[in-house]
Design an enzyme around this catalytic site. Structure first.
Site, PDB file in Angstrom:
ATOM      1  N   HIS A  79      -7.364  -4.746  10.010  1.00 32.89           N
ATOM      2  CA  HIS A  79      -7.040  -4.522   8.601  1.00 32.89           C
ATOM      3  C   HIS A  79      -5.742  -5.217   8.199  1.00 32.89           C
ATOM      4  O   HIS A  79      -4.857  -5.442   9.024  1.00 32.89           O
ATOM      5  CB  HIS A  79      -7.038  -3.023   8.235  1.00 32.89           C
ATOM      6  CG  HIS A  79      -5.890  -2.218   8.751  1.00 32.89           C
ATOM      7  ND1 HIS A  79      -6.026  -0.911   9.160  1.00 32.89           N
ATOM      8  CD2 HIS A  79      -4.573  -2.502   8.897  1.00 32.89           C
ATOM      9  CE1 HIS A  79      -4.852  -0.442   9.520  1.00 32.89           C
ATOM     10  NE2 HIS A  79      -3.946  -1.389   9.374  1.00 32.89           N
ATOM     11  N   ASN A 126      -7.781  -2.784  14.040  1.00 38.81           N
ATOM     12  CA  ASN A 126      -9.173  -3.053  13.641  1.00 38.81           C
ATOM     13  C   ASN A 126      -9.259  -4.271  12.715  1.00 38.81           C
ATOM     14  O   ASN A 126     -10.296  -4.512  12.107  1.00 38.81           O
ATOM     15  CB  ASN A 126      -9.789  -1.813  12.971  1.00 38.81           C
ATOM     16  CG  ASN A 126      -9.024  -1.400  11.721  1.00 38.81           C
ATOM     17  OD1 ASN A 126      -8.083  -2.072  11.317  1.00 38.81           O
ATOM     18  ND2 ASN A 126      -9.429  -0.300  11.107  1.00 38.81           N
ATOM     19  N   GLU A 162      -9.738  -2.026   5.080  1.00 42.72           N
ATOM     20  CA  GLU A 162     -10.395  -1.679   6.339  1.00 42.72           C
ATOM     21  C   GLU A 162     -11.666  -2.522   6.526  1.00 42.72           C
ATOM     22  O   GLU A 162     -12.219  -3.036   5.552  1.00 42.72           O
ATOM     23  CB  GLU A 162     -10.777  -0.193   6.322  1.00 42.72           C
ATOM     24  CG  GLU A 162      -9.595   0.758   6.210  1.00 42.72           C
ATOM     25  CD  GLU A 162      -8.879   0.967   7.535  1.00 42.72           C
ATOM     26  OE1 GLU A 162      -8.317  -0.006   8.074  1.00 42.72           O
ATOM     27  OE2 GLU A 162      -8.871   2.098   8.036  1.00 42.72           O
ATOM     28  N   ASP A 206       0.814  -1.219   0.000  1.00 44.62           N
ATOM     29  CA  ASP A 206       0.000   0.000   0.000  1.00 44.62           C
ATOM     30  C   ASP A 206       0.844   1.264   0.000  1.00 44.62           C
ATOM     31  O   ASP A 206       2.064   1.222   0.209  1.00 44.62           O
ATOM     32  CB  ASP A 206      -0.970  -0.012   1.197  1.00 44.62           C
ATOM     33  CG  ASP A 206      -0.316  -0.500   2.487  1.00 44.62           C
ATOM     34  OD1 ASP A 206       0.921  -0.527   2.560  1.00 44.62           O
ATOM     35  OD2 ASP A 206      -1.044  -0.853   3.426  1.00 44.62           O
TER      36      ASP A 206
HETATM   37  C1  F6R Z   1       1.363  -1.393   6.133  1.00 43.39           C
HETATM   38  C2  F6R Z   1       0.166  -2.171   6.276  1.00 43.39           C
HETATM   39  C3  F6R Z   1      -0.678  -2.117   7.505  1.00 43.39           C
HETATM   40  C4  F6R Z   1       0.105  -2.430   8.768  1.00 43.39           C
HETATM   41  C5  F6R Z   1      -0.807  -2.372   9.998  1.00 43.39           C
HETATM   42  C6  F6R Z   1      -0.050  -2.613  11.278  1.00 43.39           C
HETATM   43  O1  F6R Z   1       1.943  -1.610   4.855  1.00 43.39           O
HETATM   44  O2  F6R Z   1      -0.152  -2.843   5.363  1.00 43.39           O
HETATM   45  O3  F6R Z   1      -1.716  -3.061   7.357  1.00 43.39           O
HETATM   46  O4  F6R Z   1       0.688  -3.697   8.665  1.00 43.39           O
HETATM   47  O5  F6R Z   1      -1.414  -1.118  10.055  1.00 43.39           O
HETATM   48  O6  F6R Z   1       0.789  -1.529  11.500  1.00 43.39           O
HETATM   49  P1  F6R Z   1       1.871  -1.547  12.657  1.00 43.39           P
HETATM   50  O7  F6R Z   1       2.855  -2.597  12.297  1.00 43.39           O
HETATM   51  O8  F6R Z   1       2.490  -0.165  12.613  1.00 43.39           O
HETATM   52  O9  F6R Z   1       1.142  -1.829  13.918  1.00 43.39           O
END
Ligand code: F6R
Length: 243
Positions: free
Chosen positions: A138, A136, A143, A67
């Protein structure tokens, strides 16, 4: 599914790096699907350390990231391209031309989504996809929703994601409200998936993702249907596994 418990963040990172290293050593020209966020930083550090010792060669590897924020240029320190350059790409011998991150600055974002899906399919799909987990549920920026979005798409970030990610920005107002993310189908089509999750605060969402109903309200729950999923959970104490 294979669930590996790690004692702490370092242990989780090392175990994840081991799996990625095995992939790179056994398949030196494979396609790695990569993630950003705080969770994979230690994994990338470990890979860089082993690369510096001469144990890894990324010269034939291709990578596709999950992403990118809309509206952030690669030079913006909060962009995911910048993150990947700093934490991995500029520190190993991967050919930067073979590293792909969605272009959040594209003038036609819908076209960029189509181009990204096309690119993944031209590369022959993803061999190993690394994922983190949002509070959440994701994965990528998929989302919680009423339906699973299959292909690369533009997403309006949820308030909890904006708040969680504001720690990387000067103020919460600076967090982009939209992102481009690989869809659930591209993720699920990866031959292998490696989900890394660390910390008590994610224990409940990890439990719901792995053992709750498969629902787009918890996007990571779809991973239960993947035939080759490895989960590495760090600092979770006892993860109750339902019988
Ligand atoms: C980032 C991504 C997100 C993160 C998720 C967890 O490329 O795809 O899904 O993996 O938001 O983020 P952290 O590791 O910062 O808790």
């Amino acid at each position: 599914m294979k669930l590996i418990k790690a004692s702490d963040y370092k242990d989780m990172s090392r175990k994840a790096a081991n799996i990625i290293s095995a992939q790179v050593i056994l398949h030196p020209s494979c396609v790695l699907g990569l993630a950003t966020g705080s969770t994979p930083i230690g994994t990338y550090e470990q890979l860089v350390e082993w690369y510096r010792k001469g144990d890894l060669d990324f010269s034939l590897i291709h990578s596709v990231n999950l992403d990118e924020y809309c509206g952030l240029s690669p030079e913006n320190p909060q962009s995911y391209r910048y993150f990947m350059n700093c934490h991995l790409f500029h520190l190993v011998n991967i050919n930067e031309k073979n590293t792909y991150v969605p272009n959040g600055m594209a003038s036609d974002l819908q076209e960029e989504c189509r181009r990204y899906d096309q690119l993944i399919s031209e590369l022959g799909g993803i061999d190993l996809q690394l994922l983190g987990l949002g509070h959440n549920g994701h994965i990528g920026f998929n989302e919680p929703n009423k339906a699973f979005e299959k292909t690369t798409h533009i997403v309006d970030l949820g308030q909890s994601t904006i708040e969680a990610n504001s720690r990387f920005f000067p103020t919460i107002e600076d967090v982009p409200r939209q992102a481009i993310t690989m869809g659930i189908k591209s993720i699920m089509q990866a031959k292998k998936i490696l989900l890394i999750v660390n910390g008590e605060s994610k224990k409940e969402i990890l439990r719901r993702s792995l053992y709750g109903p498969v629902t787009p309200e918890v996007p990571a729950s779809i991973l239960q249907l993947h035939p080759d999923l490895t989960v590495i959970a760090g600092e979770m104490g006892e993860l109750e596994i339902p019988q």
